[in-house]
Motif scaffolding. Structure first.
Motif, PDB file in Angstrom:
ATOM      1  N   VAL A  86       0.749  -1.230   0.184  1.00 31.92           N
ATOM      2  CA  VAL A  86       0.055   0.199   0.022  1.00 31.92           C
ATOM      3  C   VAL A  86       1.008   1.359   0.069  1.00 31.92           C
ATOM      4  CG1 VAL A  86      -1.703   1.354   1.575  1.00 31.92           C
ATOM      5  CG2 VAL A  86      -1.744  -1.175   1.058  1.00 31.92           C
ATOM      6  N   LEU A  87       1.812   1.238   0.870  1.00 32.95           N
ATOM      7  CA  LEU A  87       2.917   2.519   0.943  1.00 32.95           C
ATOM      8  C   LEU A  87       3.444   2.649  -0.341  1.00 32.95           C
ATOM      9  CD1 LEU A  87       4.179   1.917   4.514  1.00 32.95           C
ATOM     10  CD2 LEU A  87       2.709   3.752   3.597  1.00 32.95           C
ATOM     11  N   ALA A  88       3.871   1.591  -0.980  1.00 29.11           N
ATOM     12  CA  ALA A  88       4.457   1.768  -2.467  1.00 29.11           C
ATOM     13  C   ALA A  88       3.698   2.310  -3.388  1.00 29.11           C
ATOM     14  CB  ALA A  88       4.864   0.111  -2.849  1.00 29.11           C
ATOM     15  N   LYS A  89       2.695   2.319  -3.177  1.00 24.94           N
ATOM     16  CA  LYS A  89       1.589   2.710  -4.219  1.00 24.94           C
ATOM     17  C   LYS A  89       0.731   3.973  -3.647  1.00 24.94           C
ATOM     18  CE  LYS A  89       1.163  -0.488  -8.237  1.00 24.94           C
ATOM     19  NZ  LYS A  89       0.124  -1.060  -9.152  1.00 24.94           N
ATOM     20  N   ARG A  90       1.286   4.541  -2.699  1.00 27.93           N
ATOM     21  CA  ARG A  90       0.550   5.639  -1.956  1.00 27.93           C
ATOM     22  C   ARG A  90      -0.058   6.510  -2.970  1.00 27.93           C
ATOM     23  NH1 ARG A  90       5.696   5.594   0.141  1.00 27.93           N
ATOM     24  NH2 ARG A  90       6.804   7.523  -0.149  1.00 27.93           N
ATOM     25  N   GLY A  91      -1.122   7.078  -2.790  1.00 28.51           N
ATOM     26  CA  GLY A  91      -1.356   8.157  -3.836  1.00 28.51           C
ATOM     27  C   GLY A  91      -2.089   7.520  -5.120  1.00 28.51           C
ATOM     28  N   PRO A 131      -7.095   3.727  -4.276  1.00 30.95           N
ATOM     29  CA  PRO A 131      -8.385   4.337  -3.732  1.00 30.95           C
ATOM     30  C   PRO A 131      -8.223   4.727  -2.261  1.00 30.95           C
ATOM     31  CG  PRO A 131      -8.876   2.586  -5.083  1.00 30.95           C
ATOM     32  CD  PRO A 131      -7.742   2.553  -4.813  1.00 30.95           C
ATOM     33  N   ALA A 132      -8.911   5.783  -1.676  1.00 34.99           N
ATOM     34  CA  ALA A 132      -9.030   6.055  -0.082  1.00 34.99           C
ATOM     35  C   ALA A 132      -9.508   4.829   0.580  1.00 34.99           C
ATOM     36  CB  ALA A 132      -9.808   7.406   0.095  1.00 34.99           C
ATOM     37  N   THR A 133     -10.309   3.913   0.202  1.00 40.47           N
ATOM     38  CA  THR A 133     -10.670   2.894   0.870  1.00 40.47           C
ATOM     39  C   THR A 133     -10.267   1.693   0.313  1.00 40.47           C
ATOM     40  OG1 THR A 133     -12.742   4.189   1.876  1.00 40.47           O
ATOM     41  CG2 THR A 133     -12.754   1.810   2.079  1.00 40.47           C
ATOM     42  N   LEU A 134      -9.943   0.798   0.901  1.00 41.93           N
ATOM     43  CA  LEU A 134      -9.493  -0.498   0.176  1.00 41.93           C
ATOM     44  C   LEU A 134     -10.201  -1.488   1.022  1.00 41.93           C
ATOM     45  CD1 LEU A 134      -5.388  -0.008  -0.153  1.00 41.93           C
ATOM     46  CD2 LEU A 134      -7.333   0.404  -1.608  1.00 41.93           C
TER      47      LEU A 134
END
Length: 251
Positions: A140-145, A148-151
């Motif tokens: 998740v951190l690797a693709k931050r931004g 979607p806001a909710t996963l």
């Protein structure tokens, strides 16, 4: 998810291990002095002495999955995937081998002491994953931004922990993970609980067969504080509580 079966030959010490039905001359051993036939020694033709029977058991704490086992696993995992999809979860996966730093925690954390860790040929410190949450956080951190806001993601990972084995508890296992990111309230926990109940209901299980226990670290913190347990002992105390129903008290 599943297991792969591979047949391979290996050399123990400096001699190849004889395999029934395979001529000894077909096996080679490699020594620090160079290559030499396991069937022909430097002084002349000699047969290699057997070094013991080939071990047909899987490594301690692991298991084989024969076709009948895979049928049962596929049936169970199929239920996992169907219920997850009904609740709007998407499946993901990550490497079973991760960087060791991903799992190193502060002293006293159980997972740090149970790693199947090793150094690869490039000198990198690696580990078989003991749990899935660190890999999920890394992804998740690797693709931050870019997400979607909710996963709502789920996985059925194979995990490894070098721990004391007890009845029904080995050193490798599969588990059904359901994770919701971006929801601050208790709605996420409620949805995961609902999915669990749906799964067990669909499989014909009732409250007479299984129960659900909910853990809350905030409650544990308040309770241990009232009992005079110092803050630095919080982590090891949680480990002991977690083990109460998993291992004998005398252990």
């Amino acid at each position: 998810c599943g297991s792969a079966v591979a047949a391979h030959w290996y050399a123990r010490r400096t001699h190849a291990v004889p395999i029934q039905g395979v001529p000894a001359v077909a096996m080679l051993a490699v020594t620090s002095e160079g290559r030499q036939s396991a069937a022909v020694a430097q002084g002349g033709a000699k047969k290699a002495k057997p070094q013991g029977k080939f071990d047909l058991k899987p490594p301690k704490g692991t298991r084989d999955f024969y076709p009948e086992d895979m049928r049962l696993q596929s049936w169970l995992f199929g239920h996992f995937r169907r219920v997850a999809a009904e609740f709007g979860f998407e499946e993901y996966d990550a490497p079973v081998v991760e960087n060791e730093d991903l799992y190193i925690r502060k002293a006293g954390e159980e997972v740090s002491q149970q790693l199947y860790n090793f150094e690869d040929k490039g000198g990198r410190a690696l580990s078989l994953r003991p749990e899935m949450t660190p890999s999920l956080a890394r992804m998740v951190l690797a693709k931050r931004g870019g997400l979607p806001a909710t996963l709502k993601w789920f996985s059925i990972p194979q995990c490894w922990r070098y721990e004391r084995m007890t009845r029904g508890r080995r050193r490798e296992h599969y588990q059904w993970n359901m994770d919701i990111w971006g929801v601050e309230g208790v709605e996420a926990e409620a949805e995961c609980l609902a999915a669990m109940v749906k799964l067990m209901s669909d499989m014909g299980l009732t409250s007479e067969d299984v129960g659900i226990k909910i853990n809350n670290r905030k409650i544990l913190t308040e309770l241990m504080g009232s009992l005079g347990i110092p803050e630095e002992k919080f982590a090891p105390t949680c480990v002991l509580i977690d083990k109460l129903e998993k291992v004998p008290v005398e252990a």
